[in-house]
Design an enzyme around this catalytic site. Structure first.
Site, mmCIF file in Angstrom:
data_model
loop_
_atom_site.group_PDB
_atom_site.id
_atom_site.type_symbol
_atom_site.label_atom_id
_atom_site.label_comp_id
_atom_site.label_asym_id
_atom_site.label_seq_id
_atom_site.Cartn_x
_atom_site.Cartn_y
_atom_site.Cartn_z
ATOM 1 N N LYS A 22 0.836 -1.214 0.000
ATOM 2 C CA LYS A 22 0.000 0.000 0.000
ATOM 3 C C LYS A 22 0.866 1.257 0.000
ATOM 4 C CE LYS A 22 -2.927 0.461 3.562
ATOM 5 N NZ LYS A 22 -2.840 1.714 4.323
ATOM 6 N N SER A 23 1.857 1.300 0.866
ATOM 7 C CA SER A 23 2.714 2.500 0.963
ATOM 8 C C SER A 23 3.418 2.766 -0.362
ATOM 9 C CB SER A 23 3.782 2.293 2.044
ATOM 10 O OG SER A 23 3.187 2.188 3.304
ATOM 11 N N ARG A 27 2.932 5.952 -3.214
ATOM 12 C CA ARG A 27 4.092 6.789 -3.575
ATOM 13 C C ARG A 27 4.383 6.740 -5.062
ATOM 14 N NH1 ARG A 27 4.215 5.591 1.627
ATOM 15 N NH2 ARG A 27 5.578 6.655 3.115
ATOM 16 N N GLY A 94 -5.351 7.794 5.572
ATOM 17 C CA GLY A 94 -4.536 8.859 6.168
ATOM 18 C C GLY A 94 -3.269 9.087 5.373
ATOM 19 N N GLN A 169 4.586 9.248 7.025
ATOM 20 C CA GLN A 169 3.624 10.099 6.329
ATOM 21 C C GLN A 169 4.036 11.558 6.454
ATOM 22 O OE1 GLN A 169 -0.297 9.114 7.767
ATOM 23 N NE2 GLN A 169 -0.150 7.008 7.043
ATOM 24 N N ASP A 315 1.814 -1.182 11.853
ATOM 25 C CA ASP A 315 0.517 -1.663 11.359
ATOM 26 C C ASP A 315 0.266 -3.127 11.710
ATOM 27 O OD1 ASP A 315 0.032 0.825 10.294
ATOM 28 O OD2 ASP A 315 0.800 0.304 8.317
ATOM 29 N N LYS A 342 -4.649 5.823 14.617
ATOM 30 C CA LYS A 342 -4.747 5.100 13.344
ATOM 31 C C LYS A 342 -6.215 5.068 12.894
ATOM 32 C CE LYS A 342 -0.424 4.300 12.839
ATOM 33 N NZ LYS A 342 0.300 4.959 11.746
ATOM 34 N N ARG A 387 -7.659 -3.536 9.737
ATOM 35 C CA ARG A 387 -6.685 -4.437 10.375
ATOM 36 C C ARG A 387 -7.291 -5.123 11.616
ATOM 37 N NH1 ARG A 387 -2.584 -3.696 6.945
ATOM 38 N NH2 ARG A 387 -2.108 -1.562 6.355
HETATM 39 C C1 S3P Z 1 2.462 4.743 6.227
HETATM 40 C C2 S3P Z 1 3.049 5.092 7.407
HETATM 41 C C3 S3P Z 1 2.526 4.662 8.712
HETATM 42 C C4 S3P Z 1 1.573 3.489 8.586
HETATM 43 C C5 S3P Z 1 0.589 3.676 7.467
HETATM 44 C C6 S3P Z 1 1.310 3.839 6.151
HETATM 45 C C7 S3P Z 1 3.037 5.279 4.971
HETATM 46 O O1 S3P Z 1 1.806 5.748 9.293
HETATM 47 O O2 S3P Z 1 0.896 3.282 9.797
HETATM 48 O O3 S3P Z 1 -0.283 2.588 7.362
HETATM 49 O O4 S3P Z 1 2.728 4.745 3.880
HETATM 50 O O5 S3P Z 1 3.818 6.232 5.038
HETATM 51 P P1 S3P Z 1 2.569 6.931 10.121
HETATM 52 O O6 S3P Z 1 3.457 7.624 9.180
HETATM 53 O O7 S3P Z 1 1.458 7.810 10.602
HETATM 54 O O8 S3P Z 1 3.278 6.227 11.217
#
Ligand code: S3P
Length: 434
Positions: A22-23, A27, A94, A169, A315, A342, A387
């Site tokens: 996902k991350s 990006r 988020g 993030q 996560d 979260k 989750r």
């Molecule tokens: C993420 C960073 C994490 C993670 C989220 C994805 C990201 O959050 O919990 O699911 O893709 O940068 P935080 O940056 O708020 O810790």
């Protein structure tokens, strides 16, 4: 409301894959959008969170094609983003809200970013503060800048920002804005967070420098569109790996999972617990390491989880807490107050979930203590947190009898195919509408 009926106690055996990370998917699309030329993404996560990213980019004037095999982003380069006609909807994500705010802030446009009920409870002051000091105008509700958040971007100046939280993030948001500044933008974190943005920025041709907990990006960054291959998401694989460990008689292999060391805290936790988890040879795909992971049933020890391990496993902590229920002694999770902000307050929601299965859990400000005991089937509600819903399903598979997990449509935000994958391993999970 979608309920999953889980009949537990059957061993799970076989080999599965999980959808793209996902991350990394977020990006790749966001950076591809502001690069020169075309970015072709294979393995893109077609979960609701990342599909919302593609929609938001379209609304900002970016051409995006998805032929089911690859997502193609036509970078805007010098043309710039356009002011969208209405609010951009991030859904439940988020990550999208925070990263997109940074991207938009670099352009002379105004955009309002909004999402579902969970998003409207999540603090955006953590990005509003650095973006404002770069010169963007950012507004939201109350002291914590709750969504909807409006960003008016433009001429930004670089900053050296010390973040009070270890958050990829926040770091990524500041770097995305920093790409449009003249000079060096740097972020210092209290603990290392995932570094996908740094790796991908380098892949797109930006100049990135790392110095301990400080990372710097040189602006203006001239990005070049490219091919990106997204590995399987270790945060999704974690559910199957824990199933392999706690469902009696199981052995599960998850193929081609991203094993970036800033994301593998969960594997370290399982190793510390004594779980039989094996990692196959590492292949380097683009900028990210990838490997097969295998887990099987084994005796587990209670452990202490805290410090630098927490952002590396953030996560996965709900499902790690489930594994802890099957250990020989208590497990303490600490330094994890971030869990409270979260998709749900995951300290409270994890404790509630485990308690429904009969586990004794003590809640603390920054974590929880899990006392192993006998688990029995349960009727639980995910509270709309993907989750928590998936952790509930794995708990149901580990106990004999029938459990019901309510409010599970949210699983589609991050893990389409979660139930199908479990069923292919021999699980008995059935969908019902309530
Ligand atoms: C993420 C960073 C994490 C993670 C989220 C994805 C990201 O959050 O919990 O699911 O893709 O940068 P935080 O940056 O708020 O810790």
């Amino acid at each position: 409301m979608k309920t999953l009926i889980v009949r537990g106690g059957r061993p799970l055996r076989g080999c599965v894959s999980v959808p793209g990370d996902k991350s990394i998917s977020h990006r790749a699309a966001l950076l591809g959008a502001v690069a020169e030329g075309v970015t072709r993404i294979t393995g893109f996560l077609r979960g609701e969170d990342c599909l919302a990213t593609l929609e938001a980019l379209r609304a900002l004037g970016v051409a995006v094609d998805d032929n089911g095999h690859e997502v193609v982003i036509h970078g805007i380069d010098e043309e710039g983003l356009s002011t969208p006609r209405g609010p951009l909807c991030v859904g439940n994500s988020g990550t999208l809200l925070r990263l997109l705010a940074g991207l938009v802030a670099g352009y002379p446009v105004e955009a309002t970013l909004d999402g579902d009920a969970s998003i409207r409870r999540r603090p955006m002051d953590r990005i509003a503060i650095p973006l404002r000091s770069m010169g963007a105008r950012v507004s939201g509700a109350g002291d914590r800048c709750l969504p909807p958040v409006t960003v008016r971007g433009g001429d930004l100046r670089p900053i050296s920002y010390t973040s009070p939280v270890a958050s990829a993030q926040v770091k990524s948001c500041v770097f995305f804005a920093g790409l449009r500044c003249h000079g060096v933008t740097s972020v210092t974190e209290p603990r290392p967070s995932r570094d996908h943005t740094e790796r991908m920025l380098e892949g797109f041709g930006a100049v990135v420098e790392r110095n301990g907990l400080t990372v710097s990006v040189l602006g203006p960054g001239k990005l070049q569109g490219r091919a990106v291959r997204v590995p399987g998401d270790i945060s999704s694989a974690a559910f199957y790996l824990v199933a392999g460990t706690v469902v009696s008689g199981s052995s599960i292999t998850v193929q081609a999972v991203g094993v970036n060391p800033t994301r593998t805290g969960f594997l370290d936790i399982l190793a510390e617990m004594g779980a039989p988890v094996r990692q196959g040879p590492i292949a380097q795909e683009d900028a990210e390491p990838v490997a097969d992971l295998q887990s099987e049933e084994g005796a587990l020890r209670g452990v202490r989880i805290g410090g630098d391990l927490v952002p590396r496993a953030i996560d996965e902590l709900p499902v790690a807490a489930l594994a802890a229920c099957f250990a020989d002694g208590p497990t303490r999770i600490q330094d994890a107050a971030e869990l409270r902000v979260k998709e749900s307050d995951r300290i409270a929601s994890t404790a509630r979930l485990l308690a429904s299965f009969g586990v004794r859990v003590e809640v603390e400000d920054d974590g929880l203590v899990v006392y192993p005991g006998r688990l029995g089937p349960a009727m639980v509600d995910s509270g709309g947190d993907h989750r928590i819903a998936m952790t509930g399903v794995i708990a149901g598979l580990a106990v004999s009898g029938e459990s019901r997990i309510r409010d599970t449509a949210c699983i589609a935000t991050s893990f389409p195919g979660f139930v199908e994958g479990l069923c292919s391993l021999g699980a008995d999970v059935e969908e019902a509408d309530d």
